[in-house]
Design a protein around this motif. Structure first.
Motif, PDB file in Angstrom:
ATOM      1  N   GLU A   1      67.456 -23.444  33.706  1.00  7.59           N
ATOM      2  CA  GLU A   1      68.449 -22.866  32.797  1.00  7.59           C
ATOM      3  C   GLU A   1      68.519 -23.692  31.508  1.00  7.59           C
ATOM      4  O   GLU A   1      68.633 -23.153  30.405  1.00  7.59           O
ATOM      5  CB  GLU A   1      69.806 -22.840  33.510  1.00  7.59           C
ATOM      6  N   TYR A   2      68.425 -25.017  31.665  1.00  8.76           N
ATOM      7  CA  TYR A   2      68.406 -25.910  30.500  1.00  8.76           C
ATOM      8  C   TYR A   2      67.163 -25.617  29.645  1.00  8.76           C
ATOM      9  O   TYR A   2      67.244 -25.398  28.428  1.00  8.76           O
ATOM     10  CB  TYR A   2      68.405 -27.365  30.978  1.00  8.76           C
ATOM     11  N   THR A   3      66.013 -25.572  30.301  1.00 13.46           N
ATOM     12  CA  THR A   3      64.743 -25.324  29.609  1.00 13.46           C
ATOM     13  C   THR A   3      64.788 -24.009  28.837  1.00 13.46           C
ATOM     14  O   THR A   3      64.340 -23.923  27.690  1.00 13.46           O
ATOM     15  CB  THR A   3      63.601 -25.285  30.660  1.00 13.46           C
ATOM     16  N   ASN A   4      65.359 -23.019  29.465  1.00 10.16           N
ATOM     17  CA  ASN A   4      65.494 -21.699  28.867  1.00 10.16           C
ATOM     18  C   ASN A   4      66.251 -21.762  27.531  1.00 10.16           C
ATOM     19  O   ASN A   4      65.859 -21.166  26.536  1.00 10.16           O
ATOM     20  CB  ASN A   4      66.282 -20.861  29.892  1.00 10.16           C
ATOM     21  N   GLY A   5      67.330 -22.521  27.519  1.00 11.51           N
ATOM     22  CA  GLY A   5      68.118 -22.676  26.290  1.00 11.51           C
ATOM     23  C   GLY A   5      67.376 -23.480  25.234  1.00 11.51           C
ATOM     24  O   GLY A   5      67.506 -23.224  24.026  1.00 11.51           O
ATOM     25  N   CYS A   6      66.574 -24.457  25.695  1.00  9.10           N
ATOM     26  CA  CYS A   6      65.835 -25.307  24.741  1.00  9.10           C
ATOM     27  C   CYS A   6      64.898 -24.451  23.887  1.00  9.10           C
ATOM     28  O   CYS A   6      64.655 -24.755  22.706  1.00  9.10           O
ATOM     29  CB  CYS A   6      65.035 -26.369  25.483  1.00  9.10           C
ATOM     30  N   ALA A   7      64.370 -23.373  24.462  1.00 10.79           N
ATOM     31  CA  ALA A   7      63.449 -22.511  23.705  1.00 10.79           C
ATOM     32  C   ALA A   7      64.153 -21.932  22.476  1.00 10.79           C
ATOM     33  O   ALA A   7      63.578 -21.883  21.380  1.00 10.79           O
ATOM     34  CB  ALA A   7      62.931 -21.387  24.604  1.00 10.79           C
ATOM     35  N   GLU A   8      65.400 -21.510  22.645  1.00  4.10           N
ATOM     36  CA  GLU A   8      66.123 -20.936  21.492  1.00  4.10           C
ATOM     37  C   GLU A   8      66.432 -22.028  20.457  1.00  4.10           C
ATOM     38  O   GLU A   8      66.435 -21.772  19.260  1.00  4.10           O
ATOM     39  CB  GLU A   8      67.407 -20.233  21.936  1.00  4.10           C
ATOM     40  N   VAL A   9      66.673 -23.252  20.924  1.00  2.00           N
ATOM     41  CA  VAL A   9      66.912 -24.356  19.982  1.00  2.00           C
ATOM     42  C   VAL A   9      65.634 -24.602  19.156  1.00  2.00           C
ATOM     43  O   VAL A   9      65.676 -24.756  17.928  1.00  2.00           O
ATOM     44  CB  VAL A   9      67.347 -25.644  20.722  1.00  2.00           C
ATOM     45  N   ILE A  10      64.489 -24.590  19.852  1.00  3.25           N
ATOM     46  CA  ILE A  10      63.211 -24.801  19.156  1.00  3.25           C
ATOM     47  C   ILE A  10      62.977 -23.672  18.143  1.00  3.25           C
ATOM     48  O   ILE A  10      62.466 -23.895  17.044  1.00  3.25           O
ATOM     49  CB  ILE A  10      62.053 -24.925  20.182  1.00  3.25           C
TER      50      ILE A  10
ATOM     51  N   PRO B   1      62.229 -15.813  32.530  1.00  2.00           N
ATOM     52  CA  PRO B   1      63.497 -15.709  31.813  1.00  2.00           C
ATOM     53  C   PRO B   1      63.313 -15.651  30.298  1.00  2.00           C
ATOM     54  O   PRO B   1      62.253 -16.032  29.769  1.00  2.00           O
ATOM     55  CB  PRO B   1      64.263 -16.963  32.232  1.00  2.00           C
ATOM     56  N   HIS B   2      64.346 -15.177  29.625  1.00  2.10           N
ATOM     57  CA  HIS B   2      64.267 -14.901  28.197  1.00  2.10           C
ATOM     58  C   HIS B   2      63.736 -16.087  27.371  1.00  2.10           C
ATOM     59  O   HIS B   2      62.806 -15.939  26.578  1.00  2.10           O
ATOM     60  CB  HIS B   2      65.651 -14.480  27.692  1.00  2.10           C
ATOM     61  N   GLY B   3      64.333 -17.256  27.565  1.00  2.00           N
ATOM     62  CA  GLY B   3      63.941 -18.414  26.743  1.00  2.00           C
ATOM     63  C   GLY B   3      62.478 -18.771  26.929  1.00  2.00           C
ATOM     64  O   GLY B   3      61.741 -18.995  25.965  1.00  2.00           O
TER      65      GLY B   3
END
Ligand code: GLY
Length: 352
Positions: free
Chosen positions: A177-186, A256-258
């Protein structure tokens, strides 16, 4: 604590800090004249924070009704939407009252759509509990539900009245879940040149949540204010999403999306190098950052299959679609292409 004010059709604060769950009652008090609250969450998140949120709200004098549904993308469906609006009716919520969404993007999207449509719009507060929802889904007013064969096919633009990013809720996020969010930050680091790319390369996102979320929301705010209804500039926020959405769909939504967006960002950047729009150095820097956050995956689907999904993407219009192409780190542009041309980009991006 940081506050970012979004000045869209509705003006609202996004507060980023800690302790919001236990202060929920006082945080929302200035927003409403009614006394009723519908707290919307899922069966994973509610057991973690529900009791504390209810305690704070009840101590502040509110009557709280709870609506929860099973965690996961499958819950973003029309049945849960109708059950939720029926629950709002049964709880006798009025336009003076409030819906509070506590959860990830599925919760904020579903609650947002219900709040937008019940009695043509009741107050809405978002309390995102995933990194992805904090930096993206909870801000900017997009909401919606999925149809059997299409994601986010039904929804509205409806801005919340307040967003409370309680970073305490992110400390216990599962790795994926953390990794998934990191994609949007990148993604944000690739579209705006404000030093974010170096910041997250040098220090892990989870070790600087408050700073990173504030920067991401500050970037998003500019796009939302300039183009709330997503007809032009806001499309920049779709970097990696054209191929990303297709990857998600081809995987049957098991990716997942990210993570799918990360694959999309790497693929479009690879194709951009071949087409002479950016340098190999840019691609390498992006890939290294994706690798650092465990997000570097191959585009393992067939180009034709990906293309079928691109064709039904709701962002298409009259045979054209807009793709976001990197020029360099922190700089992208929007290019309009014929839908059929996308196949070439997908192939150059490394599809089978
Ligand atoms: N998630 C992209 C946007 O809000 O426009």
């Amino acid at each position: 604590m940081h506050t970012v004010t979004v000045n869209a059709s509705k003006k609202y604060d996004v507060r980023i800090g800690t302790g919001f769950i236990d202060r929920l009652g006082e945080e929302i008090a200035p927003l409403m004249s009614g006394k009723k609250i519908m707290l919307v969450s899922d069966d994973k998140v509610f057991p973690l924070y529900g009791e504390r949120a209810i305690k704070s709200l009840e101590e502040a004098g509110y009557t709280v009704t709870v609506f929860t549904f099973p965690n996961g993308e499958d819950s973003k469906n029309i049945k849960n939407y109708t059950d939720l609006v029926e629950a709002l009716f049964e709880a006798q919520l009025t336009r003076k009252d409030l819906v509070i969404a506590i959860g990830g993007g599925v919760v904020t999207d579903l609650a947002g759509f219900a709040a937008a449509t019940f009695q043509r719009g009741v107050g809405l507060v978002m309390l995102p509990t995933t990194l992805l929802a904090a930096v993206d889904a909870s801000v900017g007013g997009k909401n919606g539900i999925n149809l059997t064969h299409g994601k986010n096919q039904v929804g509205t633009f409806y801005q919340p009245s307040l967003v409370l990013c309680d970073i305490e809720t992110l400390w216990s996020l599962p790795r994926e879940e953390y990794t998934n969010g990191c994609a949007e930050v990148i993604k944000y680091a690739m579209i705006v040149n404000d030093g974010l790319f170096d910041l997250i390369r040098e220090t892990d996102i989870k070790d600087q949540y408050e700073e990173i979320i504030t920067r991401c929301i500050t970037i998003k705010k500019d796009y939302v204010e300039a183009d709330e209804f997503d007809t032009g500039k806001r499309m920049m926020l779709n970097f990696g999403h054209t191929i990303g959405h297709a990857v998600e769909a081809c995987s049957g939504y098991t990716i997942p999306h990210g993570r799918a967006v990360a694959i999309g960002m790497a693929a479009i950047t690879k194709a951009a190098v071949v087409n002479g729009y950016c340098t190999e150095d840019t691609r390498m820097q992006l890939d290294e950052l994706l690798e650092q956050y465990d997000l570097l995956d191959d585009l393992k689907y067939k180009a034709e299959d990906l293309m079928e999904c691109v064709k039904v993407d709701k962002k298409n219009s009259a045979g054209m679609l807009r793709i976001v192409i990197p020029k360099g780190i922190g700089s992208c542009w929007i290019k309009e292409i014929y839908k059929e041309e996308c196949l070439k980009w997908i192939v150059l991006g490394g599809a089978r």
